[in-house]
Design a protein around this motif. Structure first.
Motif, short mmCIF file in Angstrom:
data_model
loop_
_atom_site.label_atom_id
_atom_site.label_comp_id
_atom_site.label_asym_id
_atom_site.label_seq_id
_atom_site.Cartn_x
_atom_site.Cartn_y
_atom_site.Cartn_z
N UNK A 166 0.83 -1.22 0.00
CA UNK A 166 0.00 0.00 0.00
C UNK A 166 0.86 1.26 0.00
N UNK A 167 0.35 2.31 -0.62
CA UNK A 167 1.08 3.58 -0.67
C UNK A 167 1.34 4.13 0.72
N UNK A 168 0.41 3.88 1.64
CA UNK A 168 0.60 4.36 3.00
C UNK A 168 1.82 3.72 3.65
N UNK A 169 2.05 2.43 3.35
CA UNK A 169 3.22 1.73 3.89
C UNK A 169 4.50 2.27 3.25
N UNK A 170 4.44 2.59 1.99
CA UNK A 170 5.61 3.16 1.31
C UNK A 170 5.96 4.53 1.90
N UNK A 171 4.93 5.35 2.15
CA UNK A 171 5.17 6.66 2.74
C UNK A 171 5.71 6.53 4.16
N UNK A 172 5.19 5.55 4.90
CA UNK A 172 5.67 5.34 6.27
C UNK A 172 7.13 4.90 6.26
N UNK A 173 7.52 4.11 5.28
CA UNK A 173 8.91 3.68 5.18
C UNK A 173 9.82 4.85 4.84
#
Length: 222
Positions: A166-173
């Protein structure tokens, strides 16, 4: 690992090869199975086609043995990096430091010969498999000057992380890497280029490292 710019195909520099010294920052912890991933290499020999001089390129219809000569950049090199350790490869200019890192990262020149073994946790690894385990930070920063630090990291995350993530996981990383590398204060500052000033040289370098850390590699070469 800090790298120096080496001319890997400099005939004069490589004919007078000197020893590559590997220094360890602290003793290995062999009692902790979760300490990390070990890397070792045995009898690595790497040979590349010798550059032809202008007169050599003019064969006048004749082909001599010189056409098949190859330059040896690494000759039966062995070493290891225990799990969970930071290791520095040290030596004078032209001794093969950069060439060794290129080989360990799977960056092999076309037409070259490579023999020996590269092992991860004691298991021999093929070149394609190494690319999934090793991240390689280039000497020259490949950053987009018109983008901010955060945008460069997100750019790397969107291109290199699985589409199923998910894009949210990419942003969190991305935010995680920003904090780990101490880039929070300049996260929204553009990298900069020859036309306008941006972040400092050290911050620029850390951003380059962060673009590789996005994928959470088991081994990082720089």
């Amino acid at each position: 690992m800090d790298r120096e710019v080496d001319d890997q195909h400099d005939d004069d520099g490589m004919e007078d090869q000197q020893e590559v010294v590997i220094g360890m920052s602290h003793p290995p912890d062999n009692t902790n199975p979760m300490a990390g991933t070990s890397l070792s290499w045995r009898d690595i020999t790497y040979r590349v086609p010798r550059r032809k001089r202008l007169l050599d390129r003019v064969s006048f219809g004749r082909r001599g043995e010189a056409d098949h000569e190859k330059l040896t950049l690494l000759d039966r090199v062995s070493g290891c990096v225990p799990a969970g350790m930071a290791v520095a490869v040290m030596g004078p200019s032209g001794c093969g430091k950069s060439t060794l890192l290129d080989v360990l990262a799977g960056r092999i020149s076309k037409g070259s010969d490579l023999t020996g073994e590269i092992l991860v946790n004691g298991v021999p690894m093929k070149r394609k498999a190494m690319k999934g385990l090793v991240a390689y930070v280039m000497q020259d920063d490949a950053l987009q000057g018109v983008l901010t630090v955060r945008e460069n990291l997100l750019y790397s995350a969107l291109l290199r992380l699985p589409a199923s993530l998910p894009d949210s996981e990419k942003e969190a990383r991305v935010e995680e890497v920003i904090d780990e590398l101490g880039l929070r204060k300049v996260a929204n500052t553009k990298i900069g280029n020859v036309f306008f000033r941006g972040v400092s040289g050290g911050e620029r370098r850390r951003c380059s490292i962060g673009m590789e850390l996005i994928t959470r590699p088991q081994i990082l070469l720089l």
